[in-house]
Design an enzyme around this catalytic site. Sequence first.
Site, PDB file in Angstrom:
ATOM      1  N   HIS A   1       1.102  -1.574   0.448  1.00 35.24           N
ATOM      2  CA  HIS A   1       0.284   0.184  -0.134  1.00 35.24           C
ATOM      3  C   HIS A   1       0.522   1.444   0.296  1.00 35.24           C
ATOM      4  CE1 HIS A   1       1.197   0.063   4.178  1.00 35.24           C
ATOM      5  NE2 HIS A   1       0.937   1.472   4.125  1.00 35.24           N
TER       6      HIS A   1
HETATM    7  C1  UD1 Z   1      -1.685   5.940   6.015  1.00 38.41           C
HETATM    8  C2  UD1 Z   1      -0.415   6.023   6.678  1.00 38.41           C
HETATM    9  C3  UD1 Z   1       0.367   5.330   6.784  1.00 38.41           C
HETATM   10  C4  UD1 Z   1       0.197   4.001   7.136  1.00 38.41           C
HETATM   11  C5  UD1 Z   1      -1.064   3.206   6.526  1.00 38.41           C
HETATM   12  C6  UD1 Z   1      -1.893   2.575   7.239  1.00 38.41           C
HETATM   13  C7  UD1 Z   1      -0.603   8.704   6.076  1.00 38.41           C
HETATM   14  C8  UD1 Z   1       0.465   8.946   5.977  1.00 38.41           C
HETATM   15  N1  UD1 Z   1      -0.665   7.110   5.654  1.00 38.41           N
HETATM   16  O1  UD1 Z   1      -2.557   5.507   4.438  1.00 38.41           O
HETATM   17  O2  UD1 Z   1       1.186   5.001   6.587  1.00 38.41           O
HETATM   18  O3  UD1 Z   1       0.987   2.413   6.706  1.00 38.41           O
HETATM   19  O4  UD1 Z   1      -2.382   4.651   6.721  1.00 38.41           O
HETATM   20  O5  UD1 Z   1      -3.450   1.865   6.312  1.00 38.41           O
HETATM   21  O6  UD1 Z   1      -0.552   8.853   7.455  1.00 38.41           O
HETATM   22  N2  UD1 Z   1      -9.181   5.213   1.898  1.00 38.41           N
HETATM   23  C9  UD1 Z   1     -10.452   4.557   1.936  1.00 38.41           C
HETATM   24  N3  UD1 Z   1     -11.140   3.872   3.450  1.00 38.41           N
HETATM   25  C10 UD1 Z   1     -10.444   4.463   4.489  1.00 38.41           C
HETATM   26  C11 UD1 Z   1      -8.820   4.947   4.542  1.00 38.41           C
HETATM   27  C12 UD1 Z   1      -8.822   5.214   3.598  1.00 38.41           C
HETATM   28  O7  UD1 Z   1     -10.934   3.726   1.151  1.00 38.41           O
HETATM   29  O8  UD1 Z   1     -10.629   3.888   5.559  1.00 38.41           O
HETATM   30  C13 UD1 Z   1      -8.485   5.353   1.214  1.00 38.41           C
HETATM   31  C14 UD1 Z   1      -8.772   6.731   0.471  1.00 38.41           C
HETATM   32  O9  UD1 Z   1      -9.211   6.774  -0.962  1.00 38.41           O
HETATM   33  C15 UD1 Z   1      -7.564   7.951   0.711  1.00 38.41           C
HETATM   34  C16 UD1 Z   1      -6.626   6.637   0.712  1.00 38.41           C
HETATM   35  O10 UD1 Z   1      -7.320   5.128   1.458  1.00 38.41           O
HETATM   36  O11 UD1 Z   1      -7.452   8.619   0.292  1.00 38.41           O
HETATM   37  C17 UD1 Z   1      -5.497   6.387   0.900  1.00 38.41           C
HETATM   38  O12 UD1 Z   1      -5.946   6.479   2.979  1.00 38.41           O
HETATM   39  P1  UD1 Z   1      -4.778   7.786   3.664  1.00 38.41           P
HETATM   40  O13 UD1 Z   1      -5.323   7.677   4.989  1.00 38.41           O
HETATM   41  O14 UD1 Z   1      -4.487   9.045   3.137  1.00 38.41           O
HETATM   42  O15 UD1 Z   1      -3.683   7.045   3.753  1.00 38.41           O
HETATM   43  P2  UD1 Z   1      -2.675   5.103   4.075  1.00 38.41           P
HETATM   44  O16 UD1 Z   1      -2.678   5.087   2.419  1.00 38.41           O
HETATM   45  O17 UD1 Z   1      -4.381   4.818   4.203  1.00 38.41           O
END
Ligand code: UD1
Length: 361
Positions: A204
């Site tokens: 991821h």
């Molecule tokens: C975040 C953390 C990363 C961690 C990861 C674990 C930061 C910078 N990154 O990355 O260190 O390893 O979490 O999962 O904080 N989304 C959903 N549902 C959710 C959450 C996210 O669909 O409940 C999707 C959305 O499209 C979102 C994307 O995932 O834009 C990324 O989510 P985000 O929290 O920005 O970063 P992660 O890649 O999850």
Amino acid sequence: MSLVTVIGTRPNFMKMAPIIESIADAHISNIIVHTGQHYDDKMSKVFFDDLQMPDPDIFLGVGSGSHAETTSKIMVEFEKICIKNKPRLVLVAGDVNSTLACALATAKLNIPIAHIESGLRSYDNSMPEEINRILTDRISDLLFTTEASGTMNLLREGLDKEKIYFVGNCMIDSLKKFLPAALKLNLCIKYDLLEYEYCLITLHRPSNVDNIKNLEKLTEMLNTLSKKIKVVFPIHPRTKNTLKNSNLKLDSDIILLEPLPYIEFLGLMNKAKVVVTDSGGIQEETTYLGVQCITVRDNTERPITVDIGTNHLVGSTPSKVLTTLENILNGDIKRGKIPLKWDGKTSGRIVNIIQEFLSKD
Ligand code: UD1
């Protein structure tokens, strides 16, 4: 009010659950704040159920966005909570945007901060997490480290040694507590797998999955890999979104799953022949379990997992991942050791230090 404890994303839950429990056992008042950075049931609610965590007292519901959007929204909302509740100490964990956002808002109000999983460094500023770690450590008052490299990094950066406590890894507290439940799930039967004859994948990291060219290489790698060993891939929403918007196809032999609950993932990890990942925490969990881990990254902020654990840090070149996997299948494995103080008692150590801190304050 004594404490405010921050959670916000999937990797925060297993780190904070044992600490929240130890705080409650010590009868210290504590407000649990969930920022809402992760919000899907499969990325958040199931972890509360699995880890037997109390519901958050406050849910900020900030949701997804750019780094600046998420960080700033959390700061604005979290500042209000600190002003209203006047905590004596705010606890943050790890390296996600929620961690830095809450730490920044707290520091500006001159409220002390405890950083759990402090001092880890990849020395790669292209990772958002590295920036979050460095800045959070710089403004924290209690720095709880998981491995010796964390303590060394903090000292090298000139942080006061009186603030640094090597306490071990509280994520292992959760792992030890819930492993028996994971073993009872008989997941190999559920997913039609043979014990120690499958490879579990998690990918991821933005550097691996946001860029179509990189994801294409990794998709090809997974398709080749699936010809050598059964592949199980619980897919993160970020990776799923990029795949959906591309023409890339994963082989139908690959068992593609939604993000898994904590205990189920633990069970699958424990019986895997090998795990291929770009996660941080999974490098540590596999080292504890003695499961071979191939880390698809150029660096790790958790060097102890490579030095004494079962982690093979190979970079993101597909041929290197495949060669390492073949070597492992041919018996060339790392016989790891469990790092010092990864003993299931870290949260107790942390809460003792917090109690001492509060009594002096
Ligand atoms: C975040 C953390 C990363 C961690 C990861 C674990 C930061 C910078 N990154 O990355 O260190 O390893 O979490 O999962 O904080 N989304 C959903 N549902 C959710 C959450 C996210 O669909 O409940 C999707 C959305 O499209 C979102 C994307 O995932 O834009 C990324 O989510 P985000 O929290 O920005 O970063 P992660 O890649 O999850």
